[in-house]
Enzyme design. Structure first.
Site, short mmCIF file in Angstrom:
data_model
loop_
_atom_site.label_atom_id
_atom_site.label_comp_id
_atom_site.label_asym_id
_atom_site.label_seq_id
_atom_site.Cartn_x
_atom_site.Cartn_y
_atom_site.Cartn_z
N ASP A 1 0.59 -1.44 0.33
CA ASP A 1 -0.19 0.25 0.46
C ASP A 1 0.89 1.24 0.11
O ASP A 1 1.81 1.69 1.18
CB ASP A 1 -0.21 -0.29 1.09
CG ASP A 1 -1.47 0.95 1.35
OD1 ASP A 1 -1.20 1.51 0.42
OD2 ASP A 1 -2.76 0.92 2.14
N SER B 1 1.91 9.77 -14.37
CA SER B 1 1.18 11.51 -14.47
C SER B 1 0.54 11.33 -14.68
O SER B 1 -0.47 10.27 -14.88
CB SER B 1 2.45 12.43 -14.53
OG SER B 1 1.79 13.52 -14.08
N TYR C 1 -7.39 15.94 -9.10
CA TYR C 1 -6.61 14.42 -10.06
C TYR C 1 -5.65 15.64 -10.31
O TYR C 1 -4.63 14.83 -10.30
CB TYR C 1 -7.16 13.20 -10.56
CG TYR C 1 -6.45 12.42 -11.90
CD1 TYR C 1 -6.69 11.88 -10.86
CD2 TYR C 1 -6.99 13.11 -12.68
CE1 TYR C 1 -5.28 10.53 -11.47
CE2 TYR C 1 -5.58 12.12 -13.05
CZ TYR C 1 -5.20 11.04 -12.61
OH TYR C 1 -5.01 10.22 -13.53
N LYS D 1 -1.13 15.04 -9.75
CA LYS D 1 -0.67 14.58 -11.25
C LYS D 1 0.30 15.72 -11.29
O LYS D 1 1.69 15.28 -11.67
CB LYS D 1 -1.06 14.12 -12.40
CG LYS D 1 -1.96 13.08 -12.29
CD LYS D 1 -1.03 11.45 -11.62
CE LYS D 1 -2.07 10.42 -11.49
NZ LYS D 1 -1.06 9.23 -10.75
N THR E 1 -10.07 1.96 -18.19
CA THR E 1 -9.20 0.52 -17.56
C THR E 1 -10.44 0.68 -16.55
O THR E 1 -11.62 1.44 -16.45
CB THR E 1 -7.78 1.09 -16.43
OG1 THR E 1 -8.07 2.22 -15.59
CG2 THR E 1 -6.99 1.68 -17.95
N1 LIG Z 1 -7.48 5.17 -17.12
C1 LIG Z 1 -6.49 7.04 -17.22
O1 LIG Z 1 -7.60 7.43 -18.01
C2 LIG Z 1 -5.50 7.79 -17.09
C3 LIG Z 1 -5.18 8.50 -17.70
C4 LIG Z 1 -4.55 9.21 -17.38
C5 LIG Z 1 -3.23 8.96 -16.08
N2 LIG Z 1 -3.81 7.65 -15.78
C6 LIG Z 1 -2.60 7.35 -14.23
O2 LIG Z 1 -2.42 5.85 -14.82
C7 LIG Z 1 -1.92 4.96 -12.92
C8 LIG Z 1 -3.18 3.58 -13.41
O3 LIG Z 1 -4.48 3.61 -14.02
P1 LIG Z 1 -5.95 2.58 -14.42
O4 LIG Z 1 -5.94 3.60 -15.18
O5 LIG Z 1 -4.41 2.08 -14.36
O6 LIG Z 1 -6.43 2.82 -13.14
P2 LIG Z 1 -6.24 1.32 -11.98
O7 LIG Z 1 -6.73 -0.03 -13.47
O8 LIG Z 1 -7.69 1.88 -11.12
O9 LIG Z 1 -4.52 0.81 -11.30
C9 LIG Z 1 -4.60 1.26 -10.46
C10 LIG Z 1 -3.89 0.20 -9.50
O10 LIG Z 1 -3.30 0.84 -8.72
C11 LIG Z 1 -3.58 0.90 -7.08
N3 LIG Z 1 -3.49 1.51 -5.93
C12 LIG Z 1 -4.68 2.23 -5.64
N4 LIG Z 1 -4.14 2.62 -4.44
C13 LIG Z 1 -3.21 2.06 -4.40
C14 LIG Z 1 -2.25 2.04 -2.63
N5 LIG Z 1 -2.80 2.97 -2.38
N6 LIG Z 1 -0.97 1.47 -3.26
C15 LIG Z 1 -0.56 0.66 -4.26
N7 LIG Z 1 -1.72 -0.07 -5.34
C16 LIG Z 1 -2.55 1.16 -5.35
C17 LIG Z 1 -4.52 -0.06 -7.98
O11 LIG Z 1 -4.63 -1.57 -7.16
P3 LIG Z 1 -5.14 -2.11 -5.22
O12 LIG Z 1 -6.50 -1.48 -5.45
O13 LIG Z 1 -5.02 -3.16 -5.50
O14 LIG Z 1 -4.15 -1.25 -4.81
C18 LIG Z 1 -4.48 -0.84 -9.28
O15 LIG Z 1 -3.76 -1.56 -9.26
C19 LIG Z 1 -2.68 5.88 -12.17
O16 LIG Z 1 -1.32 6.23 -11.86
C20 LIG Z 1 -3.02 6.99 -13.69
O17 LIG Z 1 -3.65 7.79 -12.36
C21 LIG Z 1 -4.62 6.42 -15.21
#
Ligand SMILES: NC(=O)c1ccc[n+]([C@@H]2O[C@H](COP(=O)([O-])OP(=O)(O)OC[C@H]3O[C@@H](n4cnc5c(N)ncnc54)[C@H](OP(=O)(O)O)[C@@H]3O)[C@@H](O)[C@H]2O)c1
Length: 235
Positions: free
Chosen positions: A34, A112, A126, A130, A161
């Site tokens: 975590d 980010s 958010y 970032k 995602t």
């Molecule tokens: N999806 C988008 O459109 C988008 C766009 C730009 C940037 N991003 C960034 O890309 C990254 C990945 O996001 P994603 O879209 O793949 O979302 P996601 O599927 O929700 O993945 C987020 C990951 O973070 C983990 N997580 C959350 N809180 C945590 C904690 N306290 N400690 C450890 N792990 C934690 C989650 O696993 P657990 O819940 O099991 O811990 C999950 O594996 C994030 O930083 C997000 O802000 C996403």
């Protein structure tokens, strides 16, 4: 490879899938961590050092989100977002850097978002988390310039995602319909960026255009953000 997050069942599932896809590579370790808990980060780093002999690349990917009107967002929601997206990633960097210094090598990849390039309506909290991460990474990168440790900042756009199922929606604005990139495309872009030694990786075209306009004609970005705010406004 080590996969780390809080849900062990999902980590094991992902490790199994990777092992099946790449039968010749060692099966990834799935370790609970975590990022809001410093002891958990320290334990993960110690385990990587003991079992694998070190850490070549550390990817700060954990992230959460709040969507909606900034006025409707509570301080608790703001702190929760900053705790994971900024303080969590910062703590991971501070904990892994001494090991990378001892190793005489290392790459930190900070995920980010294009929203860090300019505050986007209904994503203020958010985007701020970032932007803070990107800013700290730039600052650290300059300080580390005479060391073999590198920092890469990734700015993805909307990606399909589970993120959106888990984010807190406070109301006041609706999400745009897309386009959303696939996880595979974003993952491949990050892997290519690492191989090519990129410092900054802005993934979608809209992000690159926004960065360019921000430098050349910032009023265009401001105007587009106002249009977006009006188009997505609810209630
Ligand atoms: N999806 C988008 O459109 C988008 C766009 C730009 C940037 N991003 C960034 O890309 C990254 C990945 O996001 P994603 O879209 O793949 O979302 P996601 O599927 O929700 O993945 C987020 C990951 O973070 C983990 N997580 C959350 N809180 C945590 C904690 N306290 N400690 C450890 N792990 C934690 C989650 O696993 P657990 O819940 O099991 O811990 C999950 O594996 C994030 O930083 C997000 O802000 C996403």
């Amino acid at each position: 490879m080590v996969l780390a997050a809080r849900r062990e069942d999902r980590l094991n599932e992902a490790a199994e899938k990777i092992a099946q896809e790449f039968p010749d590579a060692p099966k990834p370790l799935a370790l609970r961590c975590d990022v809001t808990d410093v002891d958990s980060i320290k334990a993960l780093i110690n385990r990587c050092e003991e079992d694998l002999g070190g850490i070549d690349i550390w990817i700060n990917n954990a992230g959460v989100g709040v969507y909606g009107s900034n006025e409707k967002t509570s301080m608790e929601e703001l702190r929760w977002t900053m705790d994971v997206n900024f303080f969590g990633a910062a703590q991971c960097m501070f904990e892994v850097l001494p090991l990378m210094r001892r190793q005489g090598a290392g790459l930190i990849v900070n995920v980010s978002s294009i929203s860090a390039l300019h505050g986007v309506p209904y994503m203020g909290v958010y985007a701020a988390s970032k932007a803070a991460l990107a800013n700290l990474s730039q600052s650290l990168r300059a300080e580390l310039c005479d060391t073999p440790i590198r920092i890469m900042i990734v700015y993805p756009g909307y990606t399909q995602t589970e993120f959106f199922e888990k984010e807190k929606n406070v109301g006041g604005g609706r999400r745009p319909d897309g386009p959303y990139a696939s996880v595979e495309d974003v993952g491949e872009a990050i892997a290519r960026g690492i191989e090519r030694g990129k410092q900054d990786l802005i993934i979608p075209f809209q992000g690159k255009a926004m960065k360019l306009s921000e430098g050349l004609a910032p009023w265009i970005v401001e105007r587009e953000m106002r249009k977006l705010a009006r188009r997505l406004r609810e209630g």
